[in-house]
Structures are given as C-alpha cells and as structure tokens.
Scaffold this active site. Sequence first.
Site, PDB file in Angstrom:
ATOM      1  N   THR A 142       7.856  -3.663  -8.513  1.00  0.00           N
ATOM      2  CA  THR A 142       6.734  -4.691  -7.207  1.00  0.00           C
ATOM      3  C   THR A 142       5.117  -4.089  -7.545  1.00  0.00           C
ATOM      4  O   THR A 142       4.820  -2.960  -8.124  1.00  0.00           O
ATOM      5  CB  THR A 142       7.710  -3.506  -6.457  1.00  0.00           C
ATOM      6  OG1 THR A 142       9.137  -3.773  -6.255  1.00  0.00           O
ATOM      7  CG2 THR A 142       6.732  -4.150  -5.278  1.00  0.00           C
TER       8      THR A 142
ATOM      9  N   TYR B 183       9.859  12.293 -13.538  1.00  0.00           N
ATOM     10  CA  TYR B 183       9.869  10.857 -12.286  1.00  0.00           C
ATOM     11  C   TYR B 183      11.657  10.791 -12.972  1.00  0.00           C
ATOM     12  O   TYR B 183      12.527  10.607 -11.433  1.00  0.00           O
ATOM     13  CB  TYR B 183       9.126  10.023 -12.879  1.00  0.00           C
ATOM     14  CG  TYR B 183       9.298   9.178 -12.187  1.00  0.00           C
ATOM     15  CD1 TYR B 183       8.990   8.785 -10.756  1.00  0.00           C
ATOM     16  CD2 TYR B 183       9.843   7.918 -12.121  1.00  0.00           C
ATOM     17  CE1 TYR B 183       8.885   8.263  -9.943  1.00  0.00           C
ATOM     18  CE2 TYR B 183       9.744   6.787 -11.505  1.00  0.00           C
ATOM     19  CZ  TYR B 183       9.930   6.841 -10.189  1.00  0.00           C
ATOM     20  OH  TYR B 183       9.480   5.711  -8.945  1.00  0.00           O
TER      21      TYR B 183
ATOM     22  N   LYS C  24      14.289  11.765  -9.925  1.00  0.00           N
ATOM     23  CA  LYS C  24      15.088  10.457  -9.232  1.00  0.00           C
ATOM     24  C   LYS C  24      15.992  10.462  -8.910  1.00  0.00           C
ATOM     25  O   LYS C  24      17.236  10.378  -8.066  1.00  0.00           O
ATOM     26  CB  LYS C  24      14.255   9.067  -9.454  1.00  0.00           C
ATOM     27  CG  LYS C  24      13.135   9.301  -9.236  1.00  0.00           C
ATOM     28  CD  LYS C  24      12.771   8.969  -7.259  1.00  0.00           C
ATOM     29  CE  LYS C  24      11.584   8.711  -6.880  1.00  0.00           C
ATOM     30  NZ  LYS C  24      11.234   8.166  -5.673  1.00  0.00           N
TER      31      LYS C  24
HETATM   32  P1  NAD Z   1       2.287   4.886  -5.051  1.00  0.00           P
HETATM   33  O1  NAD Z   1       2.388   5.886  -5.620  1.00  0.00           O
HETATM   34  O2  NAD Z   1       1.877   4.023  -3.972  1.00  0.00           O
HETATM   35  O3  NAD Z   1       3.271   6.286  -2.534  1.00  0.00           O
HETATM   36  C1  NAD Z   1       3.785   7.580  -3.327  1.00  0.00           C
HETATM   37  C2  NAD Z   1       2.708   7.787  -1.674  1.00  0.00           C
HETATM   38  O4  NAD Z   1       3.850   9.016  -1.412  1.00  0.00           O
HETATM   39  C3  NAD Z   1       1.728   7.986  -1.637  1.00  0.00           C
HETATM   40  O5  NAD Z   1       1.041   7.670  -1.181  1.00  0.00           O
HETATM   41  C4  NAD Z   1       1.840   9.345  -2.223  1.00  0.00           C
HETATM   42  O6  NAD Z   1       0.341  10.756  -1.351  1.00  0.00           O
HETATM   43  C5  NAD Z   1       2.812  10.351  -1.545  1.00  0.00           C
HETATM   44  N1  NAD Z   1       3.508  11.058  -1.607  1.00  0.00           N
HETATM   45  C6  NAD Z   1       3.843  11.883  -3.005  1.00  0.00           C
HETATM   46  N2  NAD Z   1       4.603  13.186  -3.046  1.00  0.00           N
HETATM   47  C7  NAD Z   1       4.253  13.907  -2.256  1.00  0.00           C
HETATM   48  C8  NAD Z   1       4.645  14.582  -1.045  1.00  0.00           C
HETATM   49  N3  NAD Z   1       4.734  15.162  -2.115  1.00  0.00           N
HETATM   50  N4  NAD Z   1       4.550  14.608  -0.071  1.00  0.00           N
HETATM   51  C9  NAD Z   1       3.813  13.781   0.610  1.00  0.00           C
HETATM   52  N5  NAD Z   1       3.908  12.799   0.453  1.00  0.00           N
HETATM   53  C10 NAD Z   1       3.627  12.557  -0.993  1.00  0.00           C
HETATM   54  O7  NAD Z   1       3.982   4.932  -5.390  1.00  0.00           O
HETATM   55  P2  NAD Z   1       4.558   3.000  -4.274  1.00  0.00           P
HETATM   56  O8  NAD Z   1       4.920   2.210  -5.620  1.00  0.00           O
HETATM   57  O9  NAD Z   1       4.702   2.914  -3.739  1.00  0.00           O
HETATM   58  O10 NAD Z   1       6.193   4.374  -5.013  1.00  0.00           O
HETATM   59  C11 NAD Z   1       7.001   4.044  -2.898  1.00  0.00           C
HETATM   60  C12 NAD Z   1       7.860   4.622  -3.732  1.00  0.00           C
HETATM   61  O11 NAD Z   1       9.083   3.650  -4.119  1.00  0.00           O
HETATM   62  C13 NAD Z   1       8.423   5.804  -4.394  1.00  0.00           C
HETATM   63  O12 NAD Z   1       9.112   7.372  -4.614  1.00  0.00           O
HETATM   64  C14 NAD Z   1       8.928   6.149  -6.029  1.00  0.00           C
HETATM   65  O13 NAD Z   1       8.939   5.910  -7.071  1.00  0.00           O
HETATM   66  C15 NAD Z   1       9.086   4.089  -6.008  1.00  0.00           C
HETATM   67  N6  NAD Z   1       9.355   2.901  -6.460  1.00  0.00           N
HETATM   68  C16 NAD Z   1       9.040   2.058  -6.161  1.00  0.00           C
HETATM   69  C17 NAD Z   1       8.691   1.309  -7.564  1.00  0.00           C
HETATM   70  C18 NAD Z   1       7.031   0.414  -7.770  1.00  0.00           C
HETATM   71  O14 NAD Z   1       6.902  -0.882  -8.716  1.00  0.00           O
HETATM   72  N7  NAD Z   1       6.151   0.093  -6.570  1.00  0.00           N
HETATM   73  C19 NAD Z   1       9.631   1.339  -8.415  1.00  0.00           C
HETATM   74  C20 NAD Z   1      10.811   2.204  -8.509  1.00  0.00           C
HETATM   75  C21 NAD Z   1      10.394   2.777  -7.668  1.00  0.00           C
END
Ligand code: NAD
Length: 317
Positions: A178, A148, A152
Amino acid sequence: MIFNQKRVLVTGGAGFLGSHLCERLVKDRHDVLCVDNFFTGTKKNISHLLSNPGFEIMRHDITFPLYVEVDEIYNLACPASPVHYQFDPVQTTKTSVHGAINVLGLAKRIKAKVFQASTSEVYGNPAIHPQPETYWGNVNPIGHRSCYDEGKRCAETLFFDYYRQHKLRIKVGRIFNTYGPRMHPNDGRVVSNFIVQALQNNPITVYGDGNQTRSFCYVDDLIEVFIRIMDTPDDFTGPVNIGNPEEFTINELAEMIINLTKSNSTIKYEPLPFDDPLQRKPDITLAKKTLHWNPKTTLQEGLINTIEYFRGRISGY
Ligand code: NAD
Ligand code: UDP
C-alpha cells in the site's frame, strides 16, 4: 458521549497507515488513542489531529504491556519497510510477537474487539498466484526477511489461539503493498524511493531485472476496508486479503513514475535483495463478497496524489 462513539486504540498510529486511520476515526467522531514509539512514525504525521479533543497520543513501546480502556483496537505497530524492519530484526520480531501478546492480553481483559494488520509477506515467495487466503505460503524461516514474515505469522497464530481459547473477537487483515501520502521518504519502499528519485532527477534504482511484480493499493481504499473489517459480525475473523489486484512489474512502475513526474531520471539496475518475492497479487474474492469492497483508485490516480505530497515535502526540506 455521542451516539455510536467508540473508544479506539490505534497502535502504530503515528506511522503511514496509522495516521490515515486515526484521521478517519477522528472524522467519524470516535475517541482515538494513538500509541507509538516513533521508531518509523513521526509526530508530524498526526500533528493536525492534536487540537481535536477526540484525539490523544501516548509514547509507548508495545513490546511492553499497556493498560487502557477502549472498545476496539487496531494493532498496526511494526515497521513495514524491509530497510526498517531489517535494521533491528530482533526488535521487529519482538514487536510482532510480544506486541501481539500484549495487545491480545489487553483485549481479553477489557473485552475489546481487536484487528491485526497482517501482511502478504505471510505468503513469502508464493508458489501459487494470485494468493488466496487458503494458501499457507512459502516462507524462509531463517532469512533476512524472516524477522518480519515469521513475526507476522506468529502474530496470526496468537490471534487465532486467543480466538479459540478465550473467545476473543478478532479480525485479521492481510495487507498487500500500500502506498500514498505520508510514506516516509527514506523508508526504502519502492513507491517512495522511485518518486523521490524521480523528483530529484536521480537514477531510479530497480533491484534485480525489474520483472518481479507487486500489486499496489492506494491508502484511502485500504483505510475504508479496515473500518469495514472491524464492523463485520463477530463470527467473521478473517484472515482476509486486502489490496489492489492490479499487478505491475517494477519496471512498469518505474516508467509510470518517470512519465508522471516528467523526470529526466534514468534507470539503474542494482542487485535483488535476499528472498525478494518474485510475484505478488492478492485474490480478493473474500473481501469483495464479505465486505462488499473493491479498491477504487487506479495506480495512476494514486501516484498523482502521492507525487504531489512528495513534491511538497521535498521542497520543504
Ligand atoms: P510504518 O512504519 O509507517 O508504521 C508503523 C508504526 O508503528 C510507526 O509509527 C512506528 O513508529 C510504530 N512502531 C514500530 N514499532 C513499535 C513498537 N514496538 N511500539 C509502538 N509503536 C511501534 O508502516 P505502515 O506502512 O504504516 O504499516 C503499518 C502496519 O501495516 C504494520 O504492522 C505493517 O506490517 C502493516 N502492513 C503495511 C503494508 C504497507 O504496504 N504499508 C503492507 C503489509 C502490512
Ligand atoms: N525495489 C526496487 N527498488 C527500490 C526499492 C524496491 O526495485 O528502490 C523493489 C524490491 O526489490 C521489491 C519491490 O520493489 O521487488 C517492492 O519492494 P518494497 O520494499 O516496496 O516492498 P516488498 O513488497 O518487497 O515488501
């Protein structure tokens, strides 16, 4: 077409953050295409948007190229919880790296503006506290979290190379922890775990001694800043830290959730996972100055909303 209406692609649009972003973009009357492979996201997260003519959904894995016509792209596709991204680490790296290449190739071809959902994990286990964007991080390249973290980091590299080499309009936001409604109840992240455990009066699983810290941002504050970042002038690329700088220990979070849910749960200490960062807090000076943004929701307010959501989900099982 409505004045100011844009065609917007959200990859990962059926996930936690993606579904809130799609909702906001539809509300702002844009034409939204949600692309997702439903690995961690669900159709249920966006089912309330399906009847809206401005909303479309496509099942697609972003490790494969995508041919669509849009004005803006938000690249969110990637599992975010350690449990989910370590389930298939090779696919996680592919999603970040091949996914970035495909999204950037698309943006180049159609001249779209593109936002990357990067992460505080690019700082690893930080030796500088709080973390400013100028800090290059302290990341283990071969550990359990590396698929990861390094995925990233490589995605950020690709974004900046496309910017320099192909003059692409890029925006990189480094998201800190978040939380909020529509987190997956079983995704293993701390806020959802603790709330579900507390509501079921099960032991609260604190990993390590619980003195490690995180800074928690409520989802509505984060979506607001996504939109502000996308609307910045073309010379603003980021990376910009986005998160709530109020810092809590995991023990404090556990106590707060036990109190707010009026739970009988006790705390159960379990081993700390590999490479778990000991502290994390964003320096958001840049976001404040450039985006005129400051998160408004306190942890207590955000937790109350999130607890309500999980109460509804748990009683619906
Ligand atoms: P989440 O797991 O709920 O959402 C990720 C989405 O991406 C899911 O709907 C999943 O099905 C989809 N996905 C995964 N691999 C895929 C692929 N190969 N092709 C198409 N779709 C795919 O996570 P989230 O918390 O909503 O995070 C969203 C983004 O924000 C991510 O990139 C994550 O790294 C980033 N992020 C989130 C947080 C947090 O605290 N929520 C913190 C840092 C970064
Ligand atoms: N954590 C915990 N109990 C849990 C889940 C997580 O004590 O049931 C801890 C985890 O070890 C980490 C912090 O809470 O120190 C945040 O974990 P999360 O998986 O939410 O996100 P991270 O910031 O580690 O990516």
